[in-house]
Design a protein around this motif. Sequence first.
Motif, short mmCIF file in Angstrom:
data_model
loop_
_atom_site.label_atom_id
_atom_site.label_comp_id
_atom_site.label_asym_id
_atom_site.label_seq_id
_atom_site.Cartn_x
_atom_site.Cartn_y
_atom_site.Cartn_z
N ARG A 191 8.75 3.07 -9.78
CA ARG A 191 8.65 2.94 -11.31
C ARG A 191 9.71 2.85 -11.49
O ARG A 191 9.75 1.71 -12.38
CB ARG A 191 7.52 2.98 -11.32
CG ARG A 191 6.30 3.15 -11.09
CD ARG A 191 4.82 3.38 -12.20
NE ARG A 191 5.11 4.66 -12.23
CZ ARG A 191 4.44 5.71 -12.73
NH1 ARG A 191 4.13 5.98 -11.30
NH2 ARG A 191 4.90 7.31 -13.42
N GLU A 192 10.85 3.99 -12.41
CA GLU A 192 11.91 3.80 -13.25
C GLU A 192 13.09 2.82 -11.95
O GLU A 192 13.47 2.39 -13.11
CB GLU A 192 12.40 5.31 -12.92
CG GLU A 192 11.62 6.42 -14.00
CD GLU A 192 11.86 7.68 -13.32
OE1 GLU A 192 13.17 7.59 -12.61
OE2 GLU A 192 11.57 8.83 -14.00
N HIS A 193 13.49 3.05 -10.62
CA HIS A 193 14.05 1.84 -10.34
C HIS A 193 13.36 0.74 -10.80
O HIS A 193 14.71 -0.43 -10.55
CB HIS A 193 14.51 2.76 -8.70
CG HIS A 193 15.66 1.67 -8.12
ND1 HIS A 193 16.95 1.95 -8.95
CD2 HIS A 193 15.75 0.51 -7.80
CE1 HIS A 193 17.85 1.37 -7.85
NE2 HIS A 193 16.79 0.37 -7.40
N PRO A 228 0.81 -1.36 -0.05
CA PRO A 228 0.14 0.06 0.21
C PRO A 228 0.77 1.38 -0.31
O PRO A 228 0.35 2.15 -0.47
CB PRO A 228 -1.13 -0.36 1.45
CG PRO A 228 0.08 -0.66 1.97
CD PRO A 228 0.43 -2.58 1.34
N GLN A 229 1.73 1.36 0.13
CA GLN A 229 3.24 2.32 0.31
C GLN A 229 3.34 2.65 -0.76
O GLN A 229 3.16 4.12 -1.60
CB GLN A 229 4.19 2.21 1.25
CG GLN A 229 3.75 2.92 2.79
CD GLN A 229 4.44 2.41 3.86
OE1 GLN A 229 5.05 1.35 3.42
NE2 GLN A 229 4.24 2.62 5.02
N THR A 230 4.17 1.07 -1.60
CA THR A 230 4.36 1.95 -2.98
C THR A 230 3.88 1.40 -4.05
O THR A 230 3.75 2.53 -5.32
CB THR A 230 6.04 0.74 -3.33
OG1 THR A 230 5.32 -0.40 -3.22
CG2 THR A 230 7.17 0.66 -2.00
N GLY A 231 2.50 0.48 -4.15
CA GLY A 231 1.85 0.67 -4.93
C GLY A 231 1.70 -0.56 -5.72
O GLY A 231 1.44 -0.75 -7.15
N VAL A 281 12.76 -2.59 -3.71
CA VAL A 281 11.98 -1.49 -4.11
C VAL A 281 10.94 -1.59 -4.39
O VAL A 281 9.57 -0.48 -3.34
CB VAL A 281 12.46 -1.47 -5.88
CG1 VAL A 281 11.73 -0.49 -6.99
CG2 VAL A 281 14.47 -0.96 -6.52
N ILE A 282 9.84 -2.98 -4.66
CA ILE A 282 8.42 -3.14 -4.37
C ILE A 282 7.84 -2.42 -3.04
O ILE A 282 7.27 -2.74 -2.68
CB ILE A 282 8.25 -4.66 -4.50
CG1 ILE A 282 7.91 -4.05 -6.10
CG2 ILE A 282 7.00 -4.92 -4.47
CD1 ILE A 282 7.97 -5.86 -7.19
#
Length: 170
Positions: A92-94, A25-28, A144-145
């Motif tokens: 997303r980019e990372h 929920p924090q990163t989507g 990253v996720i």
Amino acid sequence: MECLDPVLGAGDLAAEKLERANINPQTGLATDYLNHFNEVMMLLEMLPDMPDCSEDVLEWEPLDYEGHFENSSFKDKNLAIQAYHAAPSHLREHLEYRVADIDRMVGQIQQQLRDAPDVSAIAADIADFATHEIKPLISIASGVIHGHIEPEATQREGDGAQAEIDALFA
């Protein structure tokens, strides 16, 4: 005026709804995407004992985040795609940078397999490379996720990225 862009934590992207769908929920972002890479990783590690797995490795194709979910049986795939678009752009980019690295390395291995007169002769080296080079990238993608980016990456990819990460978790 109504906001048309989805926002993490609101409406369809409410934290509880994302958590139920196994989307951070924090990163989507959803770890289900990594299944695509874990599958090929498993095949690469099995090559020394089962060289005929090379056929399955050769059939593997890169899939971006949206493509993975569009082609998956993930129950909440539309929600995963919507949340991806609402995810902070630097995350997303990372993730996309790491995925590009994985795709490139698997592509190189696929070429080695195509060129090899005897897969058995190179299978151990390929498995070793996959374990020591690709598997860590999958772990970084998982981080990253979950909202974790190594500090040197944020410096490479943009000066404002660390501030955005700090703000995300403040």
